[in-house]
Design a protein around this motif. Sequence first.
Motif, PDB file in Angstrom:
ATOM      1  N   LEU A 265     -48.741  -6.679  -1.211  1.00 54.08           N
ATOM      2  CA  LEU A 265     -47.501  -7.137  -0.585  1.00 54.08           C
ATOM      3  C   LEU A 265     -47.561  -7.072   0.935  1.00 54.08           C
ATOM      4  N   PHE A 266     -48.279  -6.064   1.460  1.00 56.11           N
ATOM      5  CA  PHE A 266     -48.345  -5.863   2.916  1.00 56.11           C
ATOM      6  C   PHE A 266     -49.813  -5.690   3.326  1.00 56.11           C
ATOM      7  N   PRO A 267     -50.580  -6.775   3.301  1.00 56.80           N
ATOM      8  CA  PRO A 267     -52.022  -6.660   3.572  1.00 56.80           C
ATOM      9  C   PRO A 267     -52.356  -6.176   4.972  1.00 56.80           C
ATOM     10  N   SER A 268     -51.449  -6.330   5.928  1.00 62.14           N
ATOM     11  CA  SER A 268     -51.741  -5.884   7.295  1.00 62.14           C
ATOM     12  C   SER A 268     -51.310  -4.443   7.555  1.00 62.14           C
ATOM     13  N   HIS A 269     -50.675  -3.821   6.575  1.00 61.39           N
ATOM     14  CA  HIS A 269     -50.245  -2.437   6.763  1.00 61.39           C
ATOM     15  C   HIS A 269     -51.466  -1.520   6.759  1.00 61.39           C
ATOM     16  N   PRO A 270     -51.523  -0.527   7.649  1.00 59.88           N
ATOM     17  CA  PRO A 270     -52.716   0.327   7.723  1.00 59.88           C
ATOM     18  C   PRO A 270     -52.917   1.234   6.521  1.00 59.88           C
ATOM     19  N   GLY A 271     -51.894   1.414   5.702  1.00 57.88           N
ATOM     20  CA  GLY A 271     -52.044   2.258   4.526  1.00 57.88           C
ATOM     21  C   GLY A 271     -51.984   3.734   4.856  1.00 57.88           C
ATOM     22  N   PRO A 272     -52.341   4.582   3.889  1.00 59.21           N
ATOM     23  CA  PRO A 272     -52.234   6.031   4.097  1.00 59.21           C
ATOM     24  C   PRO A 272     -53.261   6.544   5.088  1.00 59.21           C
ATOM     25  N   VAL A 273     -52.888   7.594   5.807  1.00 58.21           N
ATOM     26  CA  VAL A 273     -53.787   8.229   6.770  1.00 58.21           C
ATOM     27  C   VAL A 273     -53.800   9.726   6.507  1.00 58.21           C
TER      28      VAL A 273
ATOM     29  N   GLY B 284     -41.333   5.695  -4.814  1.00 59.76           N
ATOM     30  CA  GLY B 284     -42.086   6.939  -4.690  1.00 59.76           C
ATOM     31  C   GLY B 284     -43.160   6.857  -3.626  1.00 59.76           C
ATOM     32  N   ASP B 285     -44.295   7.477  -3.904  1.00 62.33           N
ATOM     33  CA  ASP B 285     -45.381   7.514  -2.917  1.00 62.33           C
ATOM     34  C   ASP B 285     -45.874   6.133  -2.535  1.00 62.33           C
ATOM     35  N   ALA B 286     -45.758   5.160  -3.406  1.00 65.33           N
ATOM     36  CA  ALA B 286     -46.165   3.796  -3.060  1.00 65.33           C
ATOM     37  C   ALA B 286     -45.339   3.268  -1.904  1.00 65.33           C
ATOM     38  N   ALA B 287     -44.101   3.756  -1.774  1.00 72.80           N
ATOM     39  CA  ALA B 287     -43.199   3.285  -0.724  1.00 72.80           C
ATOM     40  C   ALA B 287     -43.156   4.200   0.483  1.00 72.80           C
ATOM     41  N   HIS B 288     -43.238   5.524   0.256  1.00 76.78           N
ATOM     42  CA  HIS B 288     -42.976   6.451   1.373  1.00 76.78           C
ATOM     43  C   HIS B 288     -43.724   7.763   1.199  1.00 76.78           C
ATOM     44  N   ALA B 289     -44.994   7.714   0.891  1.00 79.61           N
ATOM     45  CA  ALA B 289     -45.767   8.954   0.721  1.00 79.61           C
ATOM     46  C   ALA B 289     -45.625   9.831   1.960  1.00 79.61           C
ATOM     47  N   MET B 290     -45.251  11.081   1.734  1.00 81.18           N
ATOM     48  CA  MET B 290     -44.972  11.993   2.841  1.00 81.18           C
ATOM     49  C   MET B 290     -45.751  13.281   2.668  1.00 81.18           C
TER      50      MET B 290
ATOM     51  N   ASP C 148     -47.212   3.217  -8.238  1.00 81.41           N
ATOM     52  CA  ASP C 148     -48.634   3.511  -8.447  1.00 81.41           C
ATOM     53  C   ASP C 148     -49.242   4.377  -7.345  1.00 81.41           C
ATOM     54  N   GLY C 149     -48.419   5.193  -6.722  1.00 87.97           N
ATOM     55  CA  GLY C 149     -48.929   6.256  -5.879  1.00 87.97           C
ATOM     56  C   GLY C 149     -49.307   5.867  -4.472  1.00 87.97           C
ATOM     57  N   ILE C 150     -49.849   6.858  -3.758  1.00 88.66           N
ATOM     58  CA  ILE C 150     -50.146   6.671  -2.342  1.00 88.66           C
ATOM     59  C   ILE C 150     -51.196   5.596  -2.106  1.00 88.66           C
ATOM     60  N   GLY C 151     -52.095   5.394  -3.045  1.00 89.59           N
ATOM     61  CA  GLY C 151     -53.104   4.343  -2.905  1.00 89.59           C
ATOM     62  C   GLY C 151     -52.694   3.035  -3.541  1.00 89.59           C
ATOM     63  N   SER C 152     -51.412   2.756  -3.616  1.00 93.68           N
ATOM     64  CA  SER C 152     -50.850   1.619  -4.342  1.00 93.68           C
ATOM     65  C   SER C 152     -51.555   0.287  -4.065  1.00 93.68           C
ATOM     66  N   ARG C 153     -52.061  -0.321  -5.134  1.00 94.86           N
ATOM     67  CA  ARG C 153     -52.627  -1.669  -5.006  1.00 94.86           C
ATOM     68  C   ARG C 153     -51.543  -2.704  -4.743  1.00 94.86           C
ATOM     69  N   PHE C 154     -50.385  -2.476  -5.336  1.00 88.01           N
ATOM     70  CA  PHE C 154     -49.304  -3.439  -5.149  1.00 88.01           C
ATOM     71  C   PHE C 154     -48.841  -3.449  -3.697  1.00 88.01           C
TER      72      PHE C 154
ATOM     73  N   PRO D  41     -41.902  -2.141   6.214  1.00 87.72           N
ATOM     74  CA  PRO D  41     -40.736  -2.912   6.652  1.00 87.72           C
ATOM     75  C   PRO D  41     -39.754  -3.193   5.531  1.00 87.72           C
ATOM     76  N   SER D  42     -40.180  -3.002   4.279  1.00 90.49           N
ATOM     77  CA  SER D  42     -39.299  -3.232   3.143  1.00 90.49           C
ATOM     78  C   SER D  42     -39.878  -2.532   1.923  1.00 90.49           C
ATOM     79  N   TYR D  43     -39.017  -2.159   0.999  1.00 89.05           N
ATOM     80  CA  TYR D  43     -39.456  -1.582  -0.269  1.00 89.05           C
ATOM     81  C   TYR D  43     -39.396  -2.603  -1.397  1.00 89.05           C
ATOM     82  N   ALA D  44     -39.128  -3.861  -1.068  1.00 90.07           N
ATOM     83  CA  ALA D  44     -39.033  -4.886  -2.101  1.00 90.07           C
ATOM     84  C   ALA D  44     -39.490  -6.222  -1.549  1.00 90.07           C
ATOM     85  N   VAL D  45     -40.290  -6.923  -2.345  1.00 90.67           N
ATOM     86  CA  VAL D  45     -40.725  -8.285  -2.020  1.00 90.67           C
ATOM     87  C   VAL D  45     -40.646  -9.088  -3.313  1.00 90.67           C
TER      88      VAL D  45
END
Length: 389
Positions: free
Chosen positions: A165-173, A282-288, A155-161, A271-275
């Motif tokens: 799964l990782f609420p403490s991750h800073p997300g996209p910048v 894709g971008d939900a995991a590694h937007a570059m 679901d893309g760079i702004g992935s809700r999932f 830290p992981s691509y699966a929980v």
Amino acid sequence: MGNTAVIVGGGIGGLAAAVGLRRIGWEVRVVERASVLDDAGAGISLAANGLRALDELGVGKAVREAARGQYNGGTRTPRGRWLARMDGAALEEAVGTPIMGIPRATLHRLLRDALPAETLLIGAEATPVQETGPGAVRVGRGDMILEADLVVAADGIGSRFRGRLFPSHPGPVHNGSTVLRAITEQAVDLRTDFELTWGRGAEFGHIAFLDGRAEWHAVLSLPAGTRFADPLAELRRRFHDWHDPIPALLDATRTDAVLHHDVNELRTPLPSYAVGRIALLGDAAHAMTPNLGQGACQAMEDAVVLAAALAAEPSVDAALTRYDAERRPRSQAVARAARQAGRMGQQLSRPLPVALRNTVMRLTPSRAAVRMILRHHDWAPPELSRPDR
């Protein structure tokens, strides 16, 4: 192990995952919030790794027939001086194919065509249903719940999932750049298949298509949220004295065709691509950043590796462990390389660093440049075990 999956996101990565899972015998539903599945966008360059992934998904031949090989071109200064020439023939000799340019919408259509229409559920939002289990999603605003053995969050760079799964991750910048792009309305007289031009804090590039039209993009070093009342007029002002065919590309474009997006990335690696039974793709995991043209290619690699792992392993848990182990190191390395490429390209603005970079590029032998490209392009997909084999 069961064989049902819900894929959240109907972009290139999500559709590729759906095609891959169906090829190993899984039942798949793709949930996409957009009401029209056309993957609006401009153009895309497909490197050997992406084309090999498409081959394994069974759509490589159709994509090649709709794409144009990038045999000539390279990188220039705003005045037109060549910094580096593209040697598509040498790249083809090394990996079996040149880089190929194709409208993003065409690639999206070819992936959709590989799926039964009933696979796609469009115009619906999907959210995880934690109380039901990790393999369930709520679709839309009602009580419709899809349960499956696997959920693929594409679901893309702004992935809700990813956020769940990782609420403490800073997300996209934001990486300090914004990009405007479009496809010309008609064919343009181009002498090269692909070009990049680097100025101080600005980049302009084009990809030629099979039908004579072209995609162009302009990258500017600007704060997030910067927008222009008339984007074409602004670009004509900024690039009016840059070399041909840049003015011609802008003149061949409708104002309402210009797309404008800030360049964002997941700078902090996950830290992981699966929980549990949820895999990020894709971008939900590694937007570059787009500097290496590897975003879609990496998503398609994800799709093939995920399908291969599910076909080979005895359980979803084991398959997702394998998927994470294979995909996270490579995709995050490519993301780092893309970020570094951006820092050495359009983001340079001071005269001395720009001059040093240009000198290094002019002095780099073409064979060395091909070897650098092969670090990311020369990837072999796992073979998908299909039920009919």
